[in-house]
Design an enzyme around this catalytic site. Structure first.
Site, PDB file in Angstrom:
ATOM      1  N   HIS A  22       0.927  -1.226  -0.101  1.00 52.98           N
ATOM      2  CA  HIS A  22      -0.001  -0.160  -0.180  1.00 52.98           C
ATOM      3  C   HIS A  22       0.778   1.122  -0.015  1.00 52.98           C
ATOM      4  O   HIS A  22       0.351   2.474  -0.236  1.00 52.98           O
ATOM      5  CB  HIS A  22      -0.813   0.060   1.141  1.00 52.98           C
ATOM      6  CG  HIS A  22      -0.373   0.005   2.598  1.00 52.98           C
ATOM      7  ND1 HIS A  22      -0.069  -0.882   3.406  1.00 52.98           N
ATOM      8  CD2 HIS A  22       0.011   1.352   3.404  1.00 52.98           C
ATOM      9  CE1 HIS A  22       0.544  -0.400   4.539  1.00 52.98           C
ATOM     10  NE2 HIS A  22       0.623   0.932   4.439  1.00 52.98           N
TER      11      HIS A  22
ATOM     12  N   ASP B 143       0.145  -7.699   1.257  1.00 51.09           N
ATOM     13  CA  ASP B 143       0.527  -6.425   1.430  1.00 51.09           C
ATOM     14  C   ASP B 143       2.078  -5.945   1.447  1.00 51.09           C
ATOM     15  O   ASP B 143       2.799  -5.332   2.162  1.00 51.09           O
ATOM     16  CB  ASP B 143       0.044  -5.811   2.810  1.00 51.09           C
ATOM     17  CG  ASP B 143       0.042  -4.330   2.894  1.00 51.09           C
ATOM     18  OD1 ASP B 143      -0.090  -3.591   1.797  1.00 51.09           O
ATOM     19  OD2 ASP B 143       0.170  -3.960   4.037  1.00 51.09           O
TER      20      ASP B 143
ATOM     21  N   SER C 215       4.847   2.357   7.687  1.00 49.26           N
ATOM     22  CA  SER C 215       4.390   1.495   6.915  1.00 49.26           C
ATOM     23  C   SER C 215       5.731   0.719   6.090  1.00 49.26           C
ATOM     24  O   SER C 215       6.275   1.609   5.637  1.00 49.26           O
ATOM     25  CB  SER C 215       3.167   1.599   6.116  1.00 49.26           C
ATOM     26  OG  SER C 215       2.165   1.763   6.944  1.00 49.26           O
TER      27      SER C 215
END
Length: 606
Positions: A332, A365, A448
């Site tokens: 993402h 992911d 992230s």
């Protein structure tokens, strides 16, 4: 005319004895003179009883005491050569009564005459009236004459005594002749008093010459009298130079000391300022297993990613996998770049480089990007997430809110947390299923893709999601809030397999059991659909599930003995394994519990 051999103006003349004074009112003759070399007659009053008259003394033997007078002085005019008449003891001479009127004794006008006890020269006429007293019926002590200079006097024309002159007036010639050395005299002698203009001084201006030690005093030429000479000018200059040098040295020292004190006060404050205690700086490095030691080891391998696409942009973190420039991050993070976006990588030292996407997988992911032309890369070591225990210390590194190289610390709070994230597309293709490591190390948007490392700076997880107070669960991004101590990381064992597949083939494989689940089932466990959906059978014919004997409507309650409470949890459990792994499933069918073993199949994503 001035006398031959006379001294400087204002200085008592040396070497020329004074002649006898004539009595007041008696004119001195200007036409007669004493023959050269003839001794003068004795002065009046010498040899008589009582003291000598005030101001009278005889000239030394062999020397004339006559003074030079100007020609043409009329008879009857008082001169300095007048002989004073004897007076009773204690009486003052007429010349001594006129205070401050007399002329200098050395033939100058307005000169200075030193006086005993006054500390220096002053005008000859300034002597007090009592300076000429005879001292009673006793004569004053004789004065010692001074040595006379060898130079001969050159008098002008012979002076002529005036009519009625006393028989003891000087009669010698005025021719120049050598002067004999003076002899001591028993009686004090008067001093002549001539004006500086060649005119004889009157009785009112007659002042006695200095007597005794003061006859030797000459403030301008002390060495002429044989007195003690003062220090030479060179000595005075030497002392002045020494004093000047000493003053300069003292000034320099004082300036240096003052400057040092001023600099100290400027740096450290005033002498009375408060100075708080402070520990000395610690030397040496840190324990490699401390947070500082871990950060020092791991930071060089962590990067910040800036992604810009046609519709959106974002920031995330990644870490170096190898020296070929492969960097692992979350899917993402790079997804906004799309197919024509731009990805910029910034290393911890500030270097930047462009990167390109090598592979990405939304189900896990995870994504891999690569930089080219960069040297000195520092890959991070990979740990083993299966050996991690709850309570182990961990450190999270990332760029929360684009604050690069941020380090936070915490522990492993839990393991095998089934986390799903994404789902914005609505068809479930972007949903990620993570059997995550839970940590209380603060993780925020921007973290992230960053590493979660253990006490040896080895990567054990990839920070991917947080549970915020204002939202449910999800990967960081969007409108999520900050950390509340619930962070989740993809275990490195799973991420390693996916990264290798993405680098080698550009795509990742997923383990599957070949069944379709009812995601809205509310009971305990994961239930297999009883009927087909979208023309797909609930159990794929010939798939892993069909081979293990799974039927439509069965409820799977355990995977390798671990309870399963829902469909998502079952997917997470399955995806935590590799394709080909063998699993033992516990299921319920028609109220009966049974166990089946199956081998996981594989599926890939384009």
């Amino acid at each position: 005319m001035p006398q031959a051999g006379a001294g400087h103006p204002g200085v008592p003349q040396q070497g020329v004895p004074s002649g006898p004074q004539l009595a007041p009112g008696t004119a001195a003759s200007t036409s007669t003179s004493t023959a050269a070399g003839a001794p003068p007659p004795p002065a009046a009053g010498i040899g008589s009883g009582g003291g000598a008259p005030d101001g009278a003394h005889a000239a030394p033997d062999g020397h004339t005491g006559a003074h030079h007078l100007p020609h043409g002085v009329p008879a009857g005019t008082p001169t300095a050569l007048q002989t004073a008449a004897p007076q009773a003891p204690g009486h003052e001479t007429a010349g001594a009564r006129d205070e401050g009127v007399g002329t200098p004794c050395d033939g100058t006008d307005g000169g200075f005459m030193p006086q005993p006890g006054d500390g220096g020269p002053r005008a000859a006429g300034a002597r007090s009236a009592g300076a000429e007293r005879s001292g009673g019926d006793r004569s004053l002590p004789p004065e010692q004459p001074h040595p006379q200079p060898a130079a001969a006097h050159q008098p002008p024309a012979a002076l002529q005594p005036q009519a009625g002159a006393a028989p003891h007036a000087p009669t010698g010639a005025f021719a120049a002749q050598p002067q004999p050395q003076p002899q001591p005299q028993p009686q004090p002698q008067p001093s002549p008093d001539l004006t500086g203009h060649g005119q004889a001084a009157g009785p009112a201006n007659t002042v006695a010459a200095p007597q005794g030690a003061w006859q030797q005093y000459d403030p301008w030429s002390a060495t002429q009298h044989g007195g003690a000479a003062g220090p030479p000018p060179g000595g005075r200059r030497s002392r002045r130079a020494t004093l000047a040098i000493g003053a300069v040295v003292v000034a320099l020292l004082a300036g240096g000391v003052g400057g040092g004190i001023g600099a100290y006060i400027e740096r450290n404050g005033g002498l009375s300022d408060i100075e708080l205690p402070q520990a000395a700086g610690e030397q040496g490095g840190r324990n490699p297993e401390s947070v500082a030691g871990i950060a020092q080891t791991a930071l060089p391998g962590v990067v910040t990613l800036h992604v810009r696409g046609s519709a959106e942009q974002g920031t995330g973190t990644g870490f170096v996998l190898d020296r070929q420039g492969h960097i692992l991050t979350n899917n993402h993070v790079v997804e906004p770049a799309g197919t024509g976006g731009e990805i910029s990588v910034t290393f911890s030292g500030g270097q930047t480089a462009k990167a390109k996407v090598i592979g990405q997988d939304g189900g896990y992911d995870l994504a891999v990007v690569q930089v080219e032309g960069v040297t000195g890369l520092r890959p991070l070591a990979l740990g083993n997430s299966d050996t991690v225990r709850v309570g182990d210390p961990v450190v999270a590194i990332g760029a929360p809110y684009d604050l690069a190289n941020t380090v936070t610390a915490g522990i492993i709070s839990a393991k095998q947390r089934p986390i799903t994230a994404g789902g914005e597309k609505g068809d479930g293709s972007d949903v990620s299923y993570v059997d995550a490591l839970q940590t209380d190390a603060p993780i925020n948007p921007g973290n992230s893709g960053g590493p979660l490392v253990d006490s040896k700076a080895r990567v054990i997880g990839i920070n991917s999601a947080i549970r915020a107070a204002d939202s449910g669960s999800g990967l960081d991004g969007g409108a999520q809030g900050g950390s509340i101590g619930l962070g989740f990381a993809i275990p490195i064992n799973q991420a390693k397999r996916v990264a290798e597949e993405l680098i080698n083939t550009g795509r990742a494989t997923h383990p599957v059991i070949g069944v379709t689940l009812e995601m809205d089932y509310t009971g305990d466990g994961a239930r297999v659909s009883a009927r087909s959906k979208d023309a797909k059978a609930p159990v794929t014919p010939g798939g892993p599930g069909a081979k293990a004997g799974i039927r439509p409507g069965d409820v799977i309650t355990e995977v390798d003995g671990a309870p399963v409470h829902g469909g998502e949890e079952l997917i997470v459990k399955i995806r935590s394994h590799r394709p080909g792994d063998s699993l033992l499933l516990t299921l319920e069918r028609d109220g009966e519990e049974r166990s089946v073993r199956l081998t996981l199949g594989s599926s890939s994503t384009d």
